[in-house]
Design a protein around this motif. Structure first.
Motif, short mmCIF file in Angstrom:
data_model
loop_
_atom_site.label_atom_id
_atom_site.label_comp_id
_atom_site.label_asym_id
_atom_site.label_seq_id
_atom_site.Cartn_x
_atom_site.Cartn_y
_atom_site.Cartn_z
N LEU A 34 0.77 -1.31 0.14
CA LEU A 34 -0.05 0.05 0.15
C LEU A 34 0.87 1.25 -0.12
CD1 LEU A 34 -2.47 1.58 0.55
CD2 LEU A 34 -2.68 1.14 2.93
N PHE A 35 0.77 2.11 -1.03
CA PHE A 35 1.55 3.47 -1.04
C PHE A 35 0.57 4.60 -1.16
CE2 PHE A 35 1.06 1.64 -5.25
CZ PHE A 35 0.91 2.89 -6.10
N SER A 36 0.70 5.37 -0.25
CA SER A 36 -0.34 6.42 0.17
C SER A 36 0.01 7.75 -0.31
CB SER A 36 -0.85 6.38 1.41
OG SER A 36 0.11 6.54 2.16
N HIS A 37 -0.89 8.83 -0.86
CA HIS A 37 -0.62 10.09 -1.28
C HIS A 37 -1.45 11.13 -0.78
CE1 HIS A 37 2.40 8.33 -4.44
NE2 HIS A 37 1.65 7.44 -4.18
N PRO A 38 -1.10 12.41 -0.43
CA PRO A 38 -1.99 13.18 0.45
C PRO A 38 -3.00 13.94 -0.59
CG PRO A 38 0.28 14.01 -0.06
CD PRO A 38 0.30 12.79 -0.53
N LYS A 39 -2.61 13.70 -2.08
CA LYS A 39 -3.63 14.66 -2.95
C LYS A 39 -3.57 14.05 -4.32
CE LYS A 39 -5.88 19.24 -3.38
NZ LYS A 39 -6.23 18.86 -4.50
N ASP A 40 -4.28 14.07 -5.16
CA ASP A 40 -4.23 13.94 -6.44
C ASP A 40 -3.74 15.12 -7.08
OD1 ASP A 40 -5.57 11.55 -6.00
OD2 ASP A 40 -7.28 12.08 -7.30
N PHE A 41 -3.15 14.85 -8.48
CA PHE A 41 -2.63 15.97 -9.23
C PHE A 41 -1.56 16.78 -8.61
CE2 PHE A 41 -7.11 15.44 -10.56
CZ PHE A 41 -7.04 14.98 -11.74
N THR A 42 -0.76 16.19 -7.81
CA THR A 42 0.48 16.69 -7.27
C THR A 42 1.69 16.20 -7.99
OG1 THR A 42 0.47 15.17 -5.53
CG2 THR A 42 -0.68 17.38 -5.09
N PRO A 43 2.77 17.19 -7.87
CA PRO A 43 4.09 16.83 -9.01
C PRO A 43 4.84 15.47 -8.55
CG PRO A 43 4.43 18.75 -7.80
CD PRO A 43 2.98 18.42 -7.56
N VAL A 44 5.11 15.47 -7.24
CA VAL A 44 6.02 14.38 -6.73
C VAL A 44 5.27 13.04 -6.67
CG1 VAL A 44 7.08 13.38 -4.55
CG2 VAL A 44 7.45 15.90 -5.25
N CYS A 45 4.04 13.24 -6.28
CA CYS A 45 3.16 11.92 -6.20
C CYS A 45 2.86 11.45 -7.61
CB CYS A 45 1.84 12.32 -5.63
SG CYS A 45 1.82 12.81 -3.94
N THR A 46 2.82 12.64 -8.90
CA THR A 46 2.44 11.70 -10.21
C THR A 46 3.84 11.04 -10.56
OG1 THR A 46 1.08 13.52 -10.46
CG2 THR A 46 2.34 12.60 -12.36
N THR A 47 5.10 11.40 -10.17
CA THR A 47 6.09 10.94 -10.53
C THR A 47 6.27 9.28 -9.73
OG1 THR A 47 7.58 11.67 -8.86
CG2 THR A 47 7.47 12.81 -10.88
N GLU A 48 5.94 9.42 -8.66
CA GLU A 48 5.72 8.25 -7.89
C GLU A 48 4.92 6.88 -8.34
OE1 GLU A 48 7.30 9.69 -3.41
OE2 GLU A 48 5.00 9.87 -3.92
N PHE A 49 3.57 7.56 -8.63
CA PHE A 49 2.66 6.50 -9.22
C PHE A 49 3.17 6.08 -10.63
CE2 PHE A 49 -1.31 5.79 -7.25
CZ PHE A 49 -1.45 6.69 -6.06
N GLY A 50 3.80 6.92 -11.34
CA GLY A 50 4.48 6.52 -12.56
C GLY A 50 5.44 5.69 -12.32
N ALA A 51 6.20 5.78 -11.58
CA ALA A 51 7.38 4.74 -11.03
C ALA A 51 6.80 3.46 -10.88
CB ALA A 51 8.29 5.28 -9.95
N VAL A 52 5.97 3.38 -10.01
CA VAL A 52 5.00 2.08 -9.73
C VAL A 52 4.57 1.69 -10.80
CG1 VAL A 52 3.15 1.10 -8.23
CG2 VAL A 52 4.33 2.86 -6.97
#
Length: 217
Positions: A34-52
């Motif tokens: 389970l990998f969690s994120h504080p908000k959609d459409f945020t830059p760092v999280c987008t790169t992380e979801f991309g890596a996954v």
């Protein structure tokens, strides 16, 4: 008391872009992340979801399911996935939990019980929802990693930790610092030298309390 290593993960009913299901049912008899994120459409999280997304074949090779979480709606997740897939040039085939009421974030001890989402919120309002949980087939937490907003997660390290967990799970061995799959492992102190040789064959006694052997197949 918050969630700790070796605790059984909460068997919550999860609402995701892949439908609604109980967490334990979804895990089944596999490893899960389970990998969690504080908000959609945020830059760092987008790169992380991309890596996954790019590591889809690696998760499958290890018999591991992955599931994301973000404190937004299923509808928003669907729109965000288009950005993720465009950025990563890879399909985001894993589900993303919609946690608008913060139930999952609080159950996994990422937010305090009194936390809420204010109007006009930013990712900073749920910043601590930047965690990774590796879960074994017995539904127990094995690793917890939490990152600040400014530091993108290293999913090569998540893979390395998963490899180490799978290599040592239920075995009287451990992995040394910076271990990579295929390298020597450490023999547990629960075995004496004779017992270790009987179980593993050759051992390398570097110190009385530090003995290594080939990674079991």
């Amino acid at each position: 008391m918050g969630l700790r290593i070796n605790d059984i993960v909460p068997n919550l009913e999860l609402t995701t872009d892949h439908g609604t299901f109980k967490f334990h049912d979804w895990i089944g008899d596999q490893w899960a992340i389970l990998f969690s994120h504080p908000k959609d459409f945020t830059p760092v999280c987008t790169t992380e979801f991309g890596a996954v997304s790019q590591l889809g074949a690696e998760w499958a090779k290890r018999g591991t399911k992955v599931i994301g979480l973000s404190v937004d709606s299923v509808e928003e997740h669907g729109k965000w996935k288009s950005d993720i897939e465009s950025f990563a040039s890879a399909k985001a085939e894993f589900p993303i939990i919609a946690d608008l009421d913060l139930t999952v974030s609080k159950a996994f001890d990422m937010l305090p019980a009194e936390a809420y989402l204010p109007d006009g919120r930013t990712a900073a309002d749920s910043a601590s929802v930047r965690s990774v949980f590796i879960i074994s087939p017995d539904k127990k937490v094995q690793v917890i990693m939490t990152y600040p907003m400014s530091v993108g997660r290293n999913f090569a390290e998540v893979l390395r930790a998963l490899d180490a967990l799978q290599a040592t799970f239920g075995q009287p061995i451990a992995t040394p610092a910076n271990w990579q799959h295929g390298q020597d492992v450490i023999v547990a102190l629960s075995l004496n030298d004779d017992q270790a040789r009987e179980k593993f064959g050759e051992i390398d006694v570097k110190l009385p309390y530090l003995r290594t052997t080939k990674q079991p197949s």
